[in-house]
Scaffold this motif. Structure first.
Motif, PDB file in Angstrom:
ATOM      1  N   HIS A 187       0.845  -1.191   0.000  1.00  0.00           N
ATOM      2  CA  HIS A 187       0.000   0.000   0.000  1.00  0.00           C
ATOM      3  C   HIS A 187       0.878   1.238   0.000  1.00  0.00           C
ATOM      4  CE1 HIS A 187      -4.080  -1.200   0.505  1.00  0.00           C
ATOM      5  NE2 HIS A 187      -3.811  -2.016   1.492  1.00  0.00           N
ATOM      6  N   ASN A 188       0.573   2.195  -0.861  1.00  0.00           N
ATOM      7  CA  ASN A 188       1.221   3.496  -0.705  1.00  0.00           C
ATOM      8  C   ASN A 188       0.120   4.489  -0.360  1.00  0.00           C
ATOM      9  OD1 ASN A 188       2.755   5.732  -0.713  1.00  0.00           O
ATOM     10  ND2 ASN A 188       2.858   5.934  -2.929  1.00  0.00           N
ATOM     11  N   ASN A 189      -0.087   4.670   0.938  1.00  0.00           N
ATOM     12  CA  ASN A 189      -1.217   5.477   1.365  1.00  0.00           C
ATOM     13  C   ASN A 189      -0.783   6.685   2.184  1.00  0.00           C
ATOM     14  OD1 ASN A 189      -3.228   3.943   0.125  1.00  0.00           O
ATOM     15  ND2 ASN A 189      -3.089   2.401   1.714  1.00  0.00           N
ATOM     16  N   ASN A 190       0.349   7.277   1.788  1.00  0.00           N
ATOM     17  CA  ASN A 190       0.840   8.430   2.550  1.00  0.00           C
ATOM     18  C   ASN A 190      -0.061   9.647   2.397  1.00  0.00           C
ATOM     19  OD1 ASN A 190       2.948   6.781   3.117  1.00  0.00           O
ATOM     20  ND2 ASN A 190       4.257   7.552   1.457  1.00  0.00           N
ATOM     21  N   ASP A 191      -0.865   9.655   1.330  1.00  0.00           N
ATOM     22  CA  ASP A 191      -1.686  10.840   1.079  1.00  0.00           C
ATOM     23  C   ASP A 191      -3.100  10.700   1.640  1.00  0.00           C
ATOM     24  OD1 ASP A 191      -2.126   8.765  -0.671  1.00  0.00           O
ATOM     25  OD2 ASP A 191      -2.710  10.056  -2.337  1.00  0.00           O
ATOM     26  N   ILE A 192      -3.360   9.621   2.414  1.00  0.00           N
ATOM     27  CA  ILE A 192      -4.675   9.510   3.060  1.00  0.00           C
ATOM     28  C   ILE A 192      -4.475   9.236   4.549  1.00  0.00           C
ATOM     29  CG2 ILE A 192      -5.894   8.720   0.988  1.00  0.00           C
ATOM     30  CD1 ILE A 192      -5.818   5.883   2.152  1.00  0.00           C
ATOM     31  N   ASP A 193      -5.530   9.483   5.318  1.00  0.00           N
ATOM     32  CA  ASP A 193      -5.465   9.247   6.761  1.00  0.00           C
ATOM     33  C   ASP A 193      -6.124   7.929   7.141  1.00  0.00           C
ATOM     34  OD1 ASP A 193      -4.314  11.855   7.375  1.00  0.00           O
ATOM     35  OD2 ASP A 193      -6.253  12.645   6.713  1.00  0.00           O
ATOM     36  N   ILE A 194      -7.233   7.610   6.461  1.00  0.00           N
ATOM     37  CA  ILE A 194      -7.976   6.387   6.757  1.00  0.00           C
ATOM     38  C   ILE A 194      -8.152   5.618   5.451  1.00  0.00           C
ATOM     39  CG2 ILE A 194     -10.135   5.396   7.629  1.00  0.00           C
ATOM     40  CD1 ILE A 194      -8.693   6.864   9.847  1.00  0.00           C
ATOM     41  N   LEU A 195      -7.819   4.332   5.481  1.00  0.00           N
ATOM     42  CA  LEU A 195      -8.023   3.473   4.315  1.00  0.00           C
ATOM     43  C   LEU A 195      -9.396   2.825   4.436  1.00  0.00           C
ATOM     44  CD1 LEU A 195      -6.821   1.983   1.798  1.00  0.00           C
ATOM     45  CD2 LEU A 195      -6.214   0.145   3.387  1.00  0.00           C
ATOM     46  N   ILE A 196     -10.222   3.011   3.410  1.00  0.00           N
ATOM     47  CA  ILE A 196     -11.517   2.326   3.377  1.00  0.00           C
ATOM     48  C   ILE A 196     -11.366   1.077   2.529  1.00  0.00           C
ATOM     49  CG2 ILE A 196     -13.910   2.453   2.599  1.00  0.00           C
ATOM     50  CD1 ILE A 196     -13.801   5.454   3.191  1.00  0.00           C
TER      51      ILE A 196
END
Length: 313
Positions: free
Chosen positions: A2-11
Motif C-alpha cells: 500500500h502506498n497510502n501516505n496521502d490519506i489518513d484512513i483506508l476504506i
C-alpha cells in the motif's frame, strides 16, 4: 504494498464479497467488473473482490479468480479476497491477490455452524495457509478476520479475554494482521474502544482493520470510537448491501458513501470522491435489480458547507 501516505484512513470496500455473497441473486461477472472499475475510479484503493469458496456452496462467488485478474489490471488497486481454508488460499494465491482474509470465529459454536470446524481444526488450517504462503507466495499478506468478537447470535456473550487470546494465537501463527468484526451488529462504542485498545496492547502493529455492521444502527458511532483509538482501516460496503443473515430485514454493512462523508467532514482524508462513488451505485442497481440499497448521502447529498479534508487541516 500500500502506498497510502496521502490519506489518513483506508476504506476497504467489501461490497463485492460481503455484499454479494449474502444476496440470493448472482450479479453477472461483466457487471461486477464494471462496478469494481467504478469503485476504483472513485478513489477506493482496497477492494475485497469475492470469496474463494466452493461454487456449489456460493455460486455468487464462482468468478473470484476472474475478478482478481480484473482488479490487478486497475492501477493502484490493492486486491483482497476472503478465504475459509487451504484450498481457497491456494486458489487465491495463484489468482494473484495481494491479501487474503481468513474468517476466524472467536465463538466456537459460530465456527461450527459457519465453517463446520472446531477451533483446533481452524488453527490447523491457518498453519497450513501460512506455511504455503511462506514457501511459495512470500509477498502476499494474510489477515485473520476475527468474527463474533462483540457477541454472537449462537453463543451470546463472547468474553473479551477469548478475543485477545485468539488474536495472540493468530499473531504467533504468523498472520500479518488481525482485524475485528462485529458480525452480528452487537457492538457499542465503549466496547469498541476497549477491545481495539487491548488488541493493540497485545499484538502491536499486527492490530488491523475494523468491520462493523449497522444491524442496530450503531455502525458509524463504532467507526468514530475505533478511529479514536488509532484504527486506520475501516471496512464498508457500497449501499450497505449484505444484509445480516441472522437479523432478517436489517441492513448489514456500514454504507461506504456515508462513511466517506463522515471521515472527510471530520478532516480525515480518504482519497475517495463522493460523487463518483454515488455514481458507481448504478452498476449495482443494474446487476441486482430490486435489491434494497441503503445510505443517507446518496439521497441527501453532502450539503453546502461540505469540504473534503486537506493535509494537516
Amino acid at each position: 504494498m500500500h502506498n497510502n501516505n496521502d490519506i489518513d484512513i483506508l476504506i476497504s470496500e467489501v461490497g463485492p464479497r460481503d455484499g454479494l455473497q449474502s444476496v440470493k441473486a448472482t450479479m453477472p461477472t461483466e457487471l461486477k467488473r464494471q462496478w469494481i472499475s467504478a469503485l476504483a475510479g472513485a478513489g477506493l484503493r482496497e477492494i475485497e473482490i469475492g470469496s474463494f469458496v466452493s461454487p456449489k456452496l456460493l455460486p455468487q462467488m464462482a468468478d473470484a479468480a476472474q475478478l482478481v485478474a480484473h482488479g490487478r489490471s486497475l492501477p493502484g488497486l490493492f486486491v483482497t479476497a476472503l478465504v475459509p481454508n487451504l484450498r481457497g488460499a491456494q486458489a487465491a494465491f495463484e489468482a494473484g491477490v495481494h491479501k487474503i482474509t481468513m474468517p476466524i470465529s472467536v465463538s466456537e459454536p459460530h465456527s461450527l455452524s459457519n465453517i463446520r470446524k472446531t477451533h483446533a481444526q481452524v488453527f490447523e488450517e491457518v498453519r497450513s495457509v501460512v506455511a504455503l504462503r511462506n514457501t511459495q507466495f512470500p509477498h502476499i499478506q494474510i489477515e485473520a478476520g476475527l468474527s463474533t468478537v462483540f457477541g454472537c447470535t449462537i453463543q451470546g456473550e463472547v468474553p473479551e479475554d477469548d478475543v485477545i487470546r485468539m488474536a495472540v494465537t493468530m499473531a504467533e501463527m504468523g498472520v500479518d494482521e488481525v482485524g475485528l468484526a462485529d458480525t452480528v451488529g452487537y457492538a457499542n462504542p465503549t466496547q469498541v474502544r476497549r477491545l481495539f485498545t487491548r488488541l493493540r496492547d497485545s499484538v502491536g502493529t499486527v492490530a488491523g482493520s475494523a468491520h462493523f455492521h449497522n444491524t442496530r444502527g450503531q455502525g458509524l458511532a463504532n467507526v468514530v470510537a475505533a478511529i479514536e483509538v488509532g484504527v486506520t482501516t475501516i471496512d464498508a460496503s457500497q449501499g450497505g448491501i449484505g444484509g445480516c443473515p441472522y437479523a432478517p430485514g436489517a441492513s448489514g454493512n456500514i454504507v461506504t458513501e456515508d462513511l466517506v462523508y463522515l471521515l472527510e467532514s471530520m478532516g480525515l482524508r480518504t482519497g475517495v470522491d463522493i460523487e463518483r462513488l454515488v455514481a458507481a451505485r448504478e452498476w449495482l442497481q443494474r446487476g441486482l435489480p430490486g435489491e434494497p440499497l441503503y445510505g443517507f448521502i446518496p439521497d441527501a447529498g453532502v450539503g453546502k458547507n461540505f469540504h473534503y479534508a486537506k493535509k494537516d487541516a
